[in-house]
Design a protein around this motif. Structure first.
Motif, mmCIF file in Angstrom:
data_model
loop_
_atom_site.group_PDB
_atom_site.id
_atom_site.type_symbol
_atom_site.label_atom_id
_atom_site.label_comp_id
_atom_site.label_asym_id
_atom_site.label_seq_id
_atom_site.Cartn_x
_atom_site.Cartn_y
_atom_site.Cartn_z
ATOM 1 N N LYS A 92 0.808 -1.215 0.000
ATOM 2 C CA LYS A 92 0.000 0.000 0.000
ATOM 3 C C LYS A 92 0.846 1.273 0.000
ATOM 4 C CE LYS A 92 -3.396 0.256 2.876
ATOM 5 N NZ LYS A 92 -4.253 0.173 4.096
ATOM 6 N N VAL A 93 2.149 1.143 0.204
ATOM 7 C CA VAL A 93 3.009 2.319 0.362
ATOM 8 C C VAL A 93 3.977 2.408 -0.816
ATOM 9 C CG1 VAL A 93 4.458 3.628 1.943
ATOM 10 C CG2 VAL A 93 2.909 1.877 2.846
ATOM 11 N N HIS A 94 3.938 3.546 -1.516
ATOM 12 C CA HIS A 94 4.730 3.735 -2.731
ATOM 13 C C HIS A 94 5.676 4.923 -2.562
ATOM 14 C CE1 HIS A 94 1.532 1.277 -4.619
ATOM 15 N NE2 HIS A 94 0.720 2.019 -3.875
ATOM 16 N N THR A 95 6.871 4.801 -3.095
ATOM 17 C CA THR A 95 7.815 5.919 -3.094
ATOM 18 C C THR A 95 7.835 6.554 -4.480
ATOM 19 O OG1 THR A 95 9.216 4.919 -1.402
ATOM 20 C CG2 THR A 95 10.212 6.626 -2.780
ATOM 21 N N ILE A 96 7.351 7.800 -4.558
ATOM 22 C CA ILE A 96 7.322 8.526 -5.833
ATOM 23 C C ILE A 96 7.628 9.994 -5.559
ATOM 24 C CG2 ILE A 96 6.090 8.881 -8.005
ATOM 25 C CD1 ILE A 96 3.938 6.948 -7.052
ATOM 26 N N SER A 97 8.689 10.490 -6.121
ATOM 27 C CA SER A 97 8.993 11.916 -5.997
ATOM 28 C C SER A 97 8.133 12.708 -6.975
ATOM 29 C CB SER A 97 10.481 12.173 -6.292
ATOM 30 O OG SER A 97 11.293 11.525 -5.341
ATOM 31 N N TYR A 98 7.774 13.927 -6.595
ATOM 32 C CA TYR A 98 6.984 14.779 -7.476
ATOM 33 C C TYR A 98 7.798 15.144 -8.725
ATOM 34 C CZ TYR A 98 3.299 15.824 -4.018
ATOM 35 O OH TYR A 98 2.243 15.758 -3.136
ATOM 36 N N ILE A 99 7.144 15.104 -9.860
ATOM 37 C CA ILE A 99 7.709 15.621 -11.107
ATOM 38 C C ILE A 99 6.549 16.222 -11.877
ATOM 39 C CG2 ILE A 99 7.638 13.275 -12.066
ATOM 40 C CD1 ILE A 99 10.007 16.101 -13.186
ATOM 41 N N SER A 100 6.601 17.525 -12.125
ATOM 42 C CA SER A 100 5.445 18.248 -12.660
ATOM 43 C C SER A 100 5.638 18.716 -14.094
ATOM 44 C CB SER A 100 5.137 19.458 -11.764
ATOM 45 O OG SER A 100 4.849 19.039 -10.454
ATOM 46 N N PHE A 101 6.660 18.169 -14.780
ATOM 47 C CA PHE A 101 6.925 18.587 -16.148
ATOM 48 C C PHE A 101 6.991 17.367 -17.062
ATOM 49 C CE2 PHE A 101 8.945 21.537 -13.194
ATOM 50 C CZ PHE A 101 8.369 22.738 -13.580
ATOM 51 N N LYS A 102 6.695 17.567 -18.324
ATOM 52 C CA LYS A 102 6.656 16.454 -19.277
ATOM 53 C C LYS A 102 8.017 16.132 -19.863
ATOM 54 C CE LYS A 102 5.440 19.376 -23.257
ATOM 55 N NZ LYS A 102 4.463 19.607 -24.349
ATOM 56 N N ASP A 103 8.966 17.059 -19.761
ATOM 57 C CA ASP A 103 10.292 16.844 -20.338
ATOM 58 C C ASP A 103 11.267 16.340 -19.280
ATOM 59 O OD1 ASP A 103 9.508 17.865 -22.875
ATOM 60 O OD2 ASP A 103 9.696 19.896 -22.062
ATOM 61 N N ASN A 104 12.192 15.470 -19.689
ATOM 62 C CA ASN A 104 13.197 14.981 -18.749
ATOM 63 C C ASN A 104 14.156 16.089 -18.346
ATOM 64 O OD1 ASN A 104 12.083 12.468 -18.838
ATOM 65 N ND2 ASN A 104 13.548 11.644 -20.306
ATOM 66 N N GLU A 105 14.547 16.925 -19.292
ATOM 67 C CA GLU A 105 15.406 18.070 -19.013
ATOM 68 C C GLU A 105 14.629 19.321 -19.367
ATOM 69 O OE1 GLU A 105 20.142 18.983 -19.380
ATOM 70 O OE2 GLU A 105 19.125 18.304 -21.194
ATOM 71 N N THR A 106 14.208 20.041 -18.353
ATOM 72 C CA THR A 106 13.323 21.180 -18.561
ATOM 73 C C THR A 106 14.117 22.468 -18.783
ATOM 74 O OG1 THR A 106 13.236 21.780 -16.224
ATOM 75 C CG2 THR A 106 11.688 20.089 -16.985
ATOM 76 N N GLU A 107 13.380 23.506 -19.129
ATOM 77 C CA GLU A 107 13.985 24.831 -19.276
ATOM 78 C C GLU A 107 14.643 25.262 -17.971
ATOM 79 O OE1 GLU A 107 12.595 29.481 -20.084
ATOM 80 O OE2 GLU A 107 11.202 27.829 -20.464
ATOM 81 N N LEU A 108 14.014 24.905 -16.838
ATOM 82 C CA LEU A 108 14.569 25.261 -15.538
ATOM 83 C C LEU A 108 15.864 24.494 -15.266
ATOM 84 C CD1 LEU A 108 13.880 27.097 -13.148
ATOM 85 C CD2 LEU A 108 12.828 25.126 -12.041
ATOM 86 N N ASP A 109 15.908 23.228 -15.666
ATOM 87 C CA ASP A 109 17.136 22.446 -15.519
ATOM 88 C C ASP A 109 18.281 23.100 -16.296
ATOM 89 O OD1 ASP A 109 15.853 20.474 -13.986
ATOM 90 O OD2 ASP A 109 15.211 19.402 -15.774
ATOM 91 N N LEU A 110 17.997 23.490 -17.514
ATOM 92 C CA LEU A 110 19.028 24.122 -18.345
ATOM 93 C C LEU A 110 19.461 25.464 -17.770
ATOM 94 C CD1 LEU A 110 17.533 23.273 -21.869
ATOM 95 C CD2 LEU A 110 19.506 22.200 -20.747
ATOM 96 N N PHE A 111 18.527 26.162 -17.133
ATOM 97 C CA PHE A 111 18.854 27.428 -16.468
ATOM 98 C C PHE A 111 19.823 27.165 -15.310
ATOM 99 C CE2 PHE A 111 17.511 30.789 -13.299
ATOM 100 C CZ PHE A 111 18.133 31.846 -13.964
ATOM 101 N N CYS A 112 19.569 26.103 -14.540
ATOM 102 C CA CYS A 112 20.476 25.721 -13.456
ATOM 103 C C CYS A 112 21.858 25.379 -14.004
ATOM 104 C CB CYS A 112 19.923 24.512 -12.698
ATOM 105 S SG CYS A 112 18.453 24.831 -11.693
#
Length: 365
Positions: free
Chosen positions: A156-176
């Motif tokens: 009943k217990v699942h480990t899933i981190s939030y990910i709210s974007f459809k791309d693996n490498e987002t615009e924000l990632d590239l900004f970082c």
């Protein structure tokens, strides 16, 4: 349909998370949002504008507990997914005989209480956790704690981190990545950032004492970016920081509504430290991983980041008088920065697929 229940005061987290469920995951299960908060901390206009931009209007605001109860009863036959929230909310849903109650744990409540109310608290949490249809934890150590401490069925217990974007490498990632490649602007003294919120002022105070043998050589800043009331602990922190570090100490109380402004703020530090054993500040840690910062963490955060991201991070325990200044401030190499960045990015697709599967199963259960 899946009814998501959010607390609006978490305005640094909830907008992006909820936007993801309204866009990236909308085809897995029709989303409906119940947005809860007191009137002065509702930030209603911000949410209205956000959802208007993406053409989403399947939501309602609740400004009192009884308004929430009314909504829970209305949706008692639907799947309910609480994103953190109060135990009163969760227990109310169960007592209202809601058909399918689920919970995303944001780091609290996974350990056994040790105060005089521990027995009552343990029994209440054990009842709720075992009556939830499912539980999602953001990292594996918490999943293990819930199973071990409260006897919950592991399935009943699942480990899933939030990910709210459809791309693996987002615009924000590239900004970082771009900011990381530019190096540090702190040419006189490295900036040490203590995180991640006003809830951990006691840990800030402890770290100030542990960092004092570097005074004169570093700047120390404390993250207090969430709205909070300045209490005795706050003034104790400021007094101690000024007495130990003088003008090299400050509290950061500015709020960054724009995510790029927040990333730029995090980039202003050279070293990030979170000395809290509980899961906290995953967003700050993830940002610093992508920015190539040197990170000192402990407890569940340290175990999880090393396990999930295979990242090069350091234990808070090594910060003592035996750790030389040069070793403390030594930055990561370019290879180590790239390693941390790429390993963090690689997890995006995995967690996105986990959310797709989880939401489909939940909607069909």
């Amino acid at each position: 349909m899946i009814v998501h229940v959010f607390r609006t005061r978490s305005r640094n987290i909830v907008p992006n998370i909820s936007k993801g469920f309204a866009t990236v995951y909308s085809h897995d299960a029709e989303p409906f949002f119940i947005l809860c908060g007191k009137k002065e901390k509702m930030y209603k206009q911000m949410y209205v504008e956000l959802y208007s931009q993406i053409g989403f209007d399947n939501y309602v605001f609740c400004q009192s507990y009884w308004q929430l109860v009314k909504q829970l009863y209305h949706f008692r036959k639907s799947a309910l997914l609480f994103h953190a929230g109060s135990y009163y909310w969760h227990l109310s849903a169960l007592l209202l005989r809601c058909k399918n109650v689920n919970w995303v744990c944001w780091g609290g409540g996974t350990s056994k209480s040790k105060n005089r109310f521990s027995t009552i608290s343990l029994l209440i949490k054990k009842y709720m956790f075992n009556h939830f249809h499912s539980i999602v934890t953001l990292m594996e150590p918490e999943r293990k704690e819930i199973i071990q401490n409260f006897g919950v069925n592991p399935h009943k217990v699942h480990t899933i981190s939030y990910i709210s974007f459809k791309d693996n490498e987002t615009e924000l990632d590239l900004f970082c990545k771009e900011l990381s490649s530019q190096g540090s602007d702190n040419l006189d003294k490295p900036v040490v950032l203590l995180g991640n919120s006003q809830y951990w002022i006691s840990s800030y105070i402890d770290m100030l004492h542990r960092l004092k043998h570097y005074r004169g050589k570093i700047k120390v800043q404390c993250m207090l970016n969430y709205p909070f009331e300045k209490n005795e602990s706050y003034y104790t922190l400021v007094k101690l920081g000024k007495s130990l570090f003088g003008d090299d100490f400050r509290t950061n109380e500015e709020y960054y509504s724009d995510i790029k402004d927040y990333v730029s703020y995090m980039n202003s530090c050279d070293i990030y430290i979170c000395a809290v054993n509980k899961q906290t500040g995953l967003g700050a840690i993830n940002t610093c991983l992508r920015l190539g910062k040197k990170i000192f963490i402990t407890g569940n955060n340290l175990e999880w980041v090393r396990q999930e991201y295979k990242s090069i991070v350091f234990s808070v325990d090594v910060i003592n008088e035996q750790l030389s200044y040069d070793m403390f401030v030594k930055p990561l190499s370019m290879e180590e920065k790239e390693h941390n960045y790429q390993n963090r990015i690689n997890c995006n697709n995995i967690n996105r697929e986990k959310w797709h599967l989880y939401l489909r199963d939940l909607d069909n259960s």
